[in-house]
Motif scaffolding. Structure first.
Motif, PDB file in Angstrom:
ATOM      1  N   THR A 829       1.652   2.791  -9.711  1.00 34.11           N
ATOM      2  CA  THR A 829       2.218   1.745  -9.016  1.00 34.11           C
ATOM      3  C   THR A 829       1.224   1.603  -7.500  1.00 34.11           C
ATOM      4  O   THR A 829       1.512   2.804  -6.936  1.00 34.11           O
ATOM      5  N   ILE A 830       0.823   0.507  -7.008  1.00 32.33           N
ATOM      6  CA  ILE A 830       0.239   0.526  -5.789  1.00 32.33           C
ATOM      7  C   ILE A 830       1.428  -0.115  -4.803  1.00 32.33           C
ATOM      8  O   ILE A 830       1.840  -1.252  -5.183  1.00 32.33           O
ATOM      9  N   TRP A 831       1.482   0.379  -3.843  1.00 31.57           N
ATOM     10  CA  TRP A 831       2.429  -0.270  -2.860  1.00 31.57           C
ATOM     11  C   TRP A 831       1.526  -0.467  -1.588  1.00 31.57           C
ATOM     12  O   TRP A 831       0.461   0.134  -1.302  1.00 31.57           O
ATOM     13  N   TYR A 832       2.232  -1.341  -0.753  1.00 28.06           N
ATOM     14  CA  TYR A 832       1.608  -1.637   0.600  1.00 28.06           C
ATOM     15  C   TYR A 832       2.698  -2.054   1.555  1.00 28.06           C
ATOM     16  O   TYR A 832       3.709  -2.425   1.205  1.00 28.06           O
ATOM     17  N   ARG A 833       2.320  -2.026   2.880  1.00 27.61           N
ATOM     18  CA  ARG A 833       3.018  -2.616   3.905  1.00 27.61           C
ATOM     19  C   ARG A 833       2.143  -3.070   5.082  1.00 27.61           C
ATOM     20  O   ARG A 833       1.127  -2.506   5.095  1.00 27.61           O
ATOM     21  N   LEU A 834       2.616  -4.013   5.880  1.00 29.16           N
ATOM     22  CA  LEU A 834       1.944  -4.580   7.068  1.00 29.16           C
ATOM     23  C   LEU A 834       2.189  -3.657   8.126  1.00 29.16           C
ATOM     24  O   LEU A 834       3.119  -2.787   8.028  1.00 29.16           O
ATOM     25  N   ALA A 835       1.015  -3.259   8.991  1.00 33.43           N
ATOM     26  CA  ALA A 835       1.215  -2.301  10.024  1.00 33.43           C
ATOM     27  C   ALA A 835       2.424  -2.592  10.925  1.00 33.43           C
ATOM     28  O   ALA A 835       2.633  -3.855  11.244  1.00 33.43           O
ATOM     29  N   GLY A 836       3.227  -1.605  11.161  1.00 34.85           N
ATOM     30  CA  GLY A 836       4.106  -1.925  12.168  1.00 34.85           C
ATOM     31  C   GLY A 836       5.410  -2.160  11.383  1.00 34.85           C
ATOM     32  O   GLY A 836       6.431  -2.226  11.963  1.00 34.85           O
ATOM     33  N   PRO A 861      -4.737 -11.063   2.417  1.00 34.85           N
ATOM     34  CA  PRO A 861      -4.812 -12.025   3.447  1.00 34.85           C
ATOM     35  C   PRO A 861      -5.280 -11.256   4.790  1.00 34.85           C
ATOM     36  O   PRO A 861      -5.218 -10.195   4.898  1.00 34.85           O
ATOM     37  N   GLN A 862      -5.386 -11.965   5.933  1.00 25.46           N
ATOM     38  CA  GLN A 862      -5.558 -11.653   7.319  1.00 25.46           C
ATOM     39  C   GLN A 862      -4.430 -10.416   7.599  1.00 25.46           C
ATOM     40  O   GLN A 862      -3.359 -10.904   7.596  1.00 25.46           O
ATOM     41  N   GLY A 863      -4.701  -9.393   8.003  1.00 24.80           N
ATOM     42  CA  GLY A 863      -3.919  -8.364   8.551  1.00 24.80           C
ATOM     43  C   GLY A 863      -4.398  -6.822   8.611  1.00 24.80           C
ATOM     44  O   GLY A 863      -5.345  -6.565   7.819  1.00 24.80           O
ATOM     45  N   ASP A 864      -3.370  -6.142   9.139  1.00 25.54           N
ATOM     46  CA  ASP A 864      -3.913  -4.678   9.070  1.00 25.54           C
ATOM     47  C   ASP A 864      -3.043  -4.221   7.980  1.00 25.54           C
ATOM     48  O   ASP A 864      -1.505  -4.150   8.063  1.00 25.54           O
TER      49      ASP A 864
END
Length: 946
Positions: A829-836, A861-864
């Motif tokens: 499972t690939i997980w992600y989160r926005l920085a901060g 999308p655009q972001g870190d």
């Protein structure tokens, strides 16, 4: 060159336009990732198919007092009336008892019909069920049930009724009767000192009516004095009664007399005339039928004949209320040949409506003395009897009434020189004292129920001999028990406490003398406790056949000689037989994590009381009656006792008692169910690390563990030496893969050491470790044991910085941690989160191939962002990669701002065109007229342009 100011205005316009375009694209739309439900953790195991445990538990010892239904052929199902005995009295033809239909239960019932006879007394038909040879013991549990269907009851007197009566006997020889009245012509008979009448209520014709009576309560209310000594029910009688009622006198208005004397009454010799037309006056053709006599013995006046004298035509005729006839034809009017009587031969007794010797017979023949001179109304009573049941409770009965003499000599028959004393009692407050001088004094009571002597019957008594001055064998203190053998032959059993010379009477084939322990001692109390079964062995050897029954108990003191006296005190007499004993089978139902439920079934318990003993750690949930209703808590009681009293024995049990008062509210016989509960005795079960001795939550493939359990009773005490079964279950398919039975140690532990998981021929997965115990307490407890491969998961990304719209490849590998071998088929499972931000969200899933590799493509999308990979399933332990950074920035300048650049290029072209045009104008010679300008003006203009 073009002057800078020449470009100032267009440049400003271009700058404003560029700024507008830049501002319009300064905040591009960003796609925010939406949170997704995490499945990062292991999936919950499916329900353990053997997470419950049920079966047969430890049986409970029970006892009960009810001895069942005592009436033979209570439903007349045999198709005959036997052993019921029919009796008729003053009943005419058509009366009797027969088998009939319908039946209350089954096809048959008993129909009793009585047609009343003469007026002298009531008429009845009855059926008697005689219990005299096997009385039903009387106790507070005595219950009577009956069902009656009324067919006919024409009479209206107190003697017209349908009833069932029961005879109760007392230990002093008296008896009383309780009558249950189902239908009656008028009021109930009045109660007496020996008969009590209870109405069953309304009994409609053609409908079954049932009574269910507390016979003991009814007897106590009606006979409070004799009630304490009632000891048996000796018979049950079904009865229909009818009473013939007198009707109108047999008078014919045509029969008149000629009142010759004129005194207003008939006198001997005055003609009796049949007034044919009933005119009241004599007419030609009216016959003279009697009134005169000739000598003879037929009546007081002689032989009746018709008078020869005739009235004159027109002579007035007289009537008399005393002139009556015998209606032998039943026509209701006088006919030739029927006697005519003057019902007043004795002026003191007139209008008896019956011929007596001194009543003149006016017209012959002379009837028999007692012939009725009136009409009679014969009545009929008829009823069906479909159920007759008598339940007694002789188990555990105290057959001797008032054996401690606490109510005086109540229950004991009249005795000579026996009184009650409170000076030397052993227990309670009183005892009986017997004194004899030159004779025998005794007091007795009958035991009408005649209980059979078995191994449980015990006789107890205590005697204190204060005086025995005689010195012969006739000076004696004893207690005498009267028995009968299987052929009703009388036998005697004597317990002798002292004789004057110390000798004992010789035994006979029908009498045995027992010298008790302590024989011959004066003053101190001597107590005996004897099992009667061993005493009857001697009678059996003397060819007396069993069964032996006891009928009588007698206290005796004897003194021989006018100067000798014997005095003794008696106390604590009892004759008790044990309750009926049996076993209540037990079923238990245990669910992991819950208390265990136990069901005890006491089968076919009759009216009486019920007692059982269960482990003290169990508490009662409810007790269910034979009809399935739960008892109220006040309808039974429980208590813990020090030791068991019934078998099978439960140490220090909880005793449960359902009294006879509760049985009266329910079916008189049926299965009683007792539901109890207790704490799960399996207090611990788990897998532990062999080195640290700590519980393990996850087990890596190939690791060795110990399987551990502990068992304690509900009070927290270890259960020692009980059988425990440890099992291992595959929770995916519910299959048992291992079993280790054994018994607990002194601390309640049962452990299995050195178990390598997974077991041979099994695969990694989620397993359930289960412990079960079925001892005095039963229970089950489970523990989840995940057995998985330990793995390492790696992750990389194809680029850490990309422009929006570009795709990045996320890849990695899953390998076994120990061997570094690739693991195929693992879900990653690939997980992600926005920085901060703190919360992770699922991006997607990938599955490893043969080489253990996985890949996943993403266009963010655009972001870190931070990205990580997570794995773990039923066979693979949880593993997580290190998080990586990914930045998705804006697209390239030409790609993103081509419209702006195109605008700028267009604007620049316009500005360039304007600038060149203006420049050319300045370089073009003026027109001819302009050349003609003065030189000074031209020079000035040129200088300004330079």
């Amino acid at each position: 060159m073009i002057h800078s100011r020449a470009l100032a205005l267009p440049a400003r316009i271009l700058g404003i336009y560029i700024i507008i375009l830049l501002l319009s694209s300064a905040n591009p739309t960003t796609i925010e990732p939406s949170p997704a439900k995490s499945n990062a953790g292991p999936a919950a195991p499916s329900p353990d198919p053997l997470g419950h445990f049920e079966g047969f538990g430890m049986p409970a010892g029970i006892s009960w007092t009810g001895d069942g239904q005592r009436i033979s052929n209570p439903y007349f199902a045999t198709g005959s009336l036997g052993p019921w005995i029919e009796t008729e009295y003053n009943a005419i033809s058509g009366s009797g008892a027969t088998i009939s239909t319908p039946g209350y239960v089954g096809a048959n019932s008993a129909q009793l019909t009585v047609l009343s006879g003469n007026l002298s007394t009531t008429s009845y038909v009855s059926l008697l069920n005689d219990l005299s040879q096997n009385h039903a013991g009387f106790s507070s549990s005595e219950r009577f049930r009956a069902t009656v269907l009324l067919k006919d009851l024409t009479g209206t007197s107190v003697y017209d009724r349908v009833e069932i009566g029961l005879i109760l006997t007392s230990s002093t020889g008296g008896q009383v009767a309780v009558h249950y009245i189902f239908a009656h012509g008028s009021s109930l008979p009045s109660n007496t000192t020996t008969d009590a009448y209870y109405s069953s209520g309304v009994t409609p014709v053609g409908q079954w009516v049932t009574i269910d009576r507390d016979l003991a309560e009814d007897a106590s209310a009606a006979f409070p004095t004799i009630y304490p000594s009632l000891d048996s029910a000796s018979q049950v009688t079904l009865t229909v009664d009818a009473q013939t009622q007198p009707g109108a006198p047999n008078q014919d208005p045509h029969i008149k007399y000629w009142d010759v004397i004129g005194n207003g009454v008939w006198d001997p010799g005055e003609p009796v005339v049949y007034d044919v037309n009933n005119t009241g006056f004599y007419a030609t053709g009216d016959p003279v039928i009697g009134g005169c006599f000739e000598p003879g013995p037929e009546t007081l006046l002689g032989n009746p004949i018709a008078c020869s004298a005739h009235p004159s035509p027109g002579q007035e005729l007289s009537s008399s209320p005393f002139i009556k006839f015998v209606d032998t034809s039943g026509a209701g009017a006088w006919q030739q040949g029927e006697p005519v009587i003057y019902d007043c031969g004795n002026p003191a007794v007139c209008n008896e409506n019956m011929y007596v010797y001194y009543d003149p017979v006016l017209v012959g023949p002379v009837p028999p003395i007692g012939t009725l001179l009136m009409k009679i109304v014969q009545n009929q009573s008829s009823s069906l009897f479909g159920m007759i049941e008598l339940y007694s409770a002789s188990g555990g009965s105290e057959w001797i009434k008032n054996g401690g003499f606490e109510t005086g000599l109540n229950g004991w028959g009249p005795g000579f020189n026996f009184t009650v004393s409170c000076a030397a009692f052993l227990t309670g407050g009183q005892c009986a004292i017997g004194t004899a001088t030159n004779g025998t004094s005794e007091i007795a009571q009958s035991i009408d129920a005649r209980p059979s002597i078995d191994n449980s019957m015990v006789f107890n008594a205590a005697v204190n001999i204060s005086t025995l001055s005689g010195t012969s064998s006739s000076d004696m203190v004893d207690i005498w028990l009267g028995l009968v053998d299987g052929q009703s032959n009388p036998l005697s059993l004597y317990y002798v406490f002292k004789t004057g010379d110390g000798s004992m009477p010789a035994n006979r084939t029908d009498a045995i003398y027992r010298k008790i322990a302590g024989f011959g001692v004066l003053d101190p109390w001597i107590a005996i406790r004897e099992g009667l079964a061993q005493e009857t062995a001697a009678f059996n050897a003397a060819l007396h056949p069993p069964p032996f029954r006891i009928e009588l108990v007698v206290l005796e003191v004897t003194a021989h000689g006018s100067t000798n006296t014997t005095t003794a005190y008696f106390d604590n007499l009892s004759l008790r037989s044990a309750s009926y004993a049996g076993t209540a089978l037990s079923n238990f139902y245990a669910w992991t994590g819950l208390n265990t439920t136990y069901l005890y079934t006491a089968p076919a318990i009759p009216q009486g009381s019920l007692y059982l003993e269960i482990p003290s750690g169990q508490t009662i949930l409810n007790i269910t009656s034979p009809e399935g209703t739960a008892l109220k808590t006040y309808e039974y009681n429980t208590t813990t006792i020090l030791m068991c009293t019934v078998n099978p024995c439960t140490p220090a049990p909880r005793a449960v008692y359902v009294p006879e008062s509760t049985f009266f509210r329910h079916s008189p016989v049926g299965d009683w169910r007792i539901f109890a509960t207790s704490k799960d005795p399996i207090t611990s079960v788990y897998a532990e690390d062999p080195v640290s001795r700590r519980s393990v939550q996850n087990v890596n493939v190939g690791y060795t563990v110990n399987l551990v359990s502990q068992t304690k009773d509900p009070s927290g005490q270890p259960m020692v030496g009980v059988q425990v079964n440890l099992t291992l279950w595959n929770t995916r398919n519910g299959a048992e893969v291992g079993s280790w039975p054994g018994s607990t140690d002194s601390l309640g532990w049962y452990n299995v050491s050195g178990v390598t998981l997974p077991l041979p021929a099994t695969s990694p997965g989620i397993y359930g470790l289960q412990a079960t115990v079925n001892s005095i307490y039963a229970g089950i407890r489970t523990f989840q044991v995940p057995v998985r491969y330990e793995v390492t998961v790696t992750m990389s990304i194809s680029s850490t910085h990309i422009a929006v719209g570009q795709s990045v490849t996320i890849s990695g590998a899953v390998t076994e941690t120990i061997s570094s071998s690739p693991v195929q088929g693992v879900n990653v499972t690939i997980w992600y989160r926005l920085a901060g931000e703190n919360e992770w969200a699922v991006l997607g899933n990938a599955t490893t191939g043969e080489s253990g590799q996985y890949t996943y493509a993403w266009s963010p999308p655009q972001g870190d962002f931070q990205i990580k990979a997570l794995t773990g399933d039923s066979q693979t332990a949880r593993a997580e990669s290190l998080p990586l950074q990914l930045t998705a920035g804006p697209r390239g300048f030409v790609q993103q701002y081509w419209q702006l650049l195109a605008g700028i290029a267009g604007a620049a072209s316009v500005i360039a065109l304007v600038t060149v045009t203006r420049w050319r104008r300045r370089r073009t010679p003026p027109p001819r007229e302009e050349w003609k300008m003065p030189l000074s003006r031209a020079s000035s203009r040129l200088s300004n342009t330079q």
